[in-house]
Design a protein around this motif. Structure first.
Motif, PDB file in Angstrom:
ATOM      1  N   MET A  41       0.851  -1.170   0.000  1.00 58.55           N
ATOM      2  CA  MET A  41       0.000   0.000   0.000  1.00 58.55           C
ATOM      3  C   MET A  41       0.900   1.237   0.000  1.00 58.55           C
ATOM      4  N   ASN A  42       0.733   2.049  -1.011  1.00 61.94           N
ATOM      5  CA  ASN A  42       1.519   3.257  -1.152  1.00 61.94           C
ATOM      6  C   ASN A  42       0.742   4.444  -0.593  1.00 61.94           C
ATOM      7  N   ARG A  43       1.409   5.275   0.144  1.00 64.97           N
ATOM      8  CA  ARG A  43       0.746   6.412   0.772  1.00 64.97           C
ATOM      9  C   ARG A  43       0.165   7.362  -0.267  1.00 64.97           C
ATOM     10  N   ARG A  44       0.780   7.426  -1.441  1.00 62.81           N
ATOM     11  CA  ARG A  44       0.297   8.339  -2.474  1.00 62.81           C
ATOM     12  C   ARG A  44      -1.032   7.880  -3.079  1.00 62.81           C
ATOM     13  N   ASP A  45      -1.327   6.613  -2.975  1.00 61.92           N
ATOM     14  CA  ASP A  45      -2.580   6.093  -3.512  1.00 61.92           C
ATOM     15  C   ASP A  45      -3.759   6.307  -2.569  1.00 61.92           C
ATOM     16  N   VAL A  46      -3.497   6.637  -1.323  1.00 62.08           N
ATOM     17  CA  VAL A  46      -4.545   6.828  -0.322  1.00 62.08           C
ATOM     18  C   VAL A  46      -4.929   8.305  -0.300  1.00 62.08           C
ATOM     19  N   SER A  47      -6.225   8.574  -0.291  1.00 62.89           N
ATOM     20  CA  SER A  47      -6.696   9.964  -0.329  1.00 62.89           C
ATOM     21  C   SER A  47      -6.424  10.684   0.994  1.00 62.89           C
ATOM     22  N   THR A  68     -11.700   2.202  21.947  1.00 60.06           N
ATOM     23  CA  THR A  68     -12.334   1.245  21.045  1.00 60.06           C
ATOM     24  C   THR A  68     -12.908   1.939  19.816  1.00 60.06           C
ATOM     25  N   MET A  69     -13.561   3.054  20.008  1.00 57.13           N
ATOM     26  CA  MET A  69     -14.123   3.786  18.874  1.00 57.13           C
ATOM     27  C   MET A  69     -13.025   4.344  17.977  1.00 57.13           C
ATOM     28  N   ALA A  70     -11.921   4.770  18.557  1.00 58.59           N
ATOM     29  CA  ALA A  70     -10.796   5.240  17.743  1.00 58.59           C
ATOM     30  C   ALA A  70     -10.206   4.088  16.930  1.00 58.59           C
ATOM     31  N   VAL A  71     -10.111   2.914  17.538  1.00 59.51           N
ATOM     32  CA  VAL A  71      -9.599   1.739  16.826  1.00 59.51           C
ATOM     33  C   VAL A  71     -10.536   1.365  15.680  1.00 59.51           C
ATOM     34  N   ILE A  72     -11.834   1.411  15.905  1.00 60.39           N
ATOM     35  CA  ILE A  72     -12.800   1.120  14.843  1.00 60.39           C
ATOM     36  C   ILE A  72     -12.646   2.119  13.699  1.00 60.39           C
ATOM     37  N   THR A  73     -12.444   3.378  14.035  1.00 62.48           N
ATOM     38  CA  THR A  73     -12.253   4.400  13.007  1.00 62.48           C
ATOM     39  C   THR A  73     -11.002   4.130  12.189  1.00 62.48           C
ATOM     40  N   VAL A  74      -9.904   3.811  12.862  1.00 61.38           N
ATOM     41  CA  VAL A  74      -8.650   3.545  12.152  1.00 61.38           C
ATOM     42  C   VAL A  74      -8.790   2.297  11.281  1.00 61.38           C
ATOM     43  N   LEU A  75      -9.465   1.265  11.774  1.00 62.30           N
ATOM     44  CA  LEU A  75      -9.663   0.061  10.970  1.00 62.30           C
ATOM     45  C   LEU A  75     -10.539   0.341   9.749  1.00 62.30           C
ATOM     46  N   ALA A  76     -11.568   1.162   9.909  1.00 62.40           N
ATOM     47  CA  ALA A  76     -12.410   1.531   8.761  1.00 62.40           C
ATOM     48  C   ALA A  76     -11.610   2.360   7.762  1.00 62.40           C
ATOM     49  N   CYS A  77     -10.728   3.219   8.246  1.00 66.73           N
ATOM     50  CA  CYS A  77      -9.861   3.996   7.349  1.00 66.73           C
ATOM     51  C   CYS A  77      -8.889   3.075   6.610  1.00 66.73           C
ATOM     52  N   ALA A  78      -8.388   2.051   7.289  1.00 65.94           N
ATOM     53  CA  ALA A  78      -7.492   1.091   6.633  1.00 65.94           C
ATOM     54  C   ALA A  78      -8.248   0.322   5.554  1.00 65.94           C
ATOM     55  N   ALA A  79      -9.492  -0.045   5.822  1.00 64.88           N
ATOM     56  CA  ALA A  79     -10.302  -0.742   4.815  1.00 64.88           C
ATOM     57  C   ALA A  79     -10.561   0.168   3.619  1.00 64.88           C
ATOM     58  N   ARG A  80     -10.833   1.431   3.878  1.00 63.14           N
ATOM     59  CA  ARG A  80     -11.054   2.391   2.790  1.00 63.14           C
ATOM     60  C   ARG A  80      -9.768   2.592   1.985  1.00 63.14           C
ATOM     61  N   ALA A  81      -8.629   2.625   2.674  1.00 61.73           N
ATOM     62  CA  ALA A  81      -7.355   2.783   1.979  1.00 61.73           C
ATOM     63  C   ALA A  81      -7.096   1.588   1.063  1.00 61.73           C
ATOM     64  N   ARG A  82      -7.460   0.419   1.507  1.00 66.89           N
ATOM     65  CA  ARG A  82      -7.314  -0.778   0.652  1.00 66.89           C
ATOM     66  C   ARG A  82      -8.206  -0.675  -0.573  1.00 66.89           C
ATOM     67  N   GLN A  83      -9.423  -0.137  -0.399  1.00 64.77           N
ATOM     68  CA  GLN A  83     -10.313   0.063  -1.537  1.00 64.77           C
ATOM     69  C   GLN A  83      -9.707   1.052  -2.526  1.00 64.77           C
ATOM     70  N   GLU A  84      -9.124   2.124  -2.000  1.00 67.45           N
ATOM     71  CA  GLU A  84      -8.546   3.151  -2.868  1.00 67.45           C
ATOM     72  C   GLU A  84      -7.347   2.636  -3.630  1.00 67.45           C
ATOM     73  N   VAL A  85      -6.532   1.831  -2.980  1.00 68.18           N
ATOM     74  CA  VAL A  85      -5.343   1.270  -3.632  1.00 68.18           C
ATOM     75  C   VAL A  85      -5.757   0.259  -4.699  1.00 68.18           C
TER      76      VAL A  85
END
Length: 113
Positions: free
Chosen positions: A1-7, A94-111
């Motif tokens: 996962m490249n940082r440039r590919d993530v919005s 816990t809510m912060a972890v859920i947010t970060v995990l959802a952001c990681a899933a979105r980053a995978r979609q973007e890549v």
């Protein structure tokens, strides 16, 4: 996962979740702490989860952010309550972890796209 590919919004949501949860846990004056807690507990997780669904309507997106944020908070709080491990600090983390995990899933979609 490249940082440039993530919005930038995806990165900003993940960083904001970590920063606001740390600031909330460290302590702020009461009005600021309430605003930061609302952001970490409802708005940021809701926004991160709503970004996983392709929606073009702004009004529907706003309702989805609030609905997903409140539903996630309810599920986490109820689970912690029934497991007898509830504390406001654990709920924020816990809510912060859920947010970060959802952001990681979105980053995978973007890549992938």
């Amino acid at each position: 996962m490249n940082r440039r590919d993530v919005s930038r919004p995806t990165l900003a949501l993940g960083i904001a979740a970590v920063a606001l949860s740390v600031v909330t846990l460290v302590g702020l004056p009461t009005p600021l702490q309430a605003v930061a807690a609302i952001g970490v507990l409802i708005l940021l997780p809701g926004q991160a989860l709503a970004r996983l669904v392709p929606i073009t309507d702004a009004a529907l997106g706003a309702l989805l952010v609030l609905g997903l944020g409140l539903a996630t908070l309810t599920a986490v709080s109820t689970a912690m309550f029934y497991l007898t491990v509830w504390s406001w600090q654990a709920c924020i983390v816990t809510m912060a972890v859920i947010t970060v995990l959802a952001c990681a899933a979105r980053a995978r979609q973007e890549v992938a796209s």
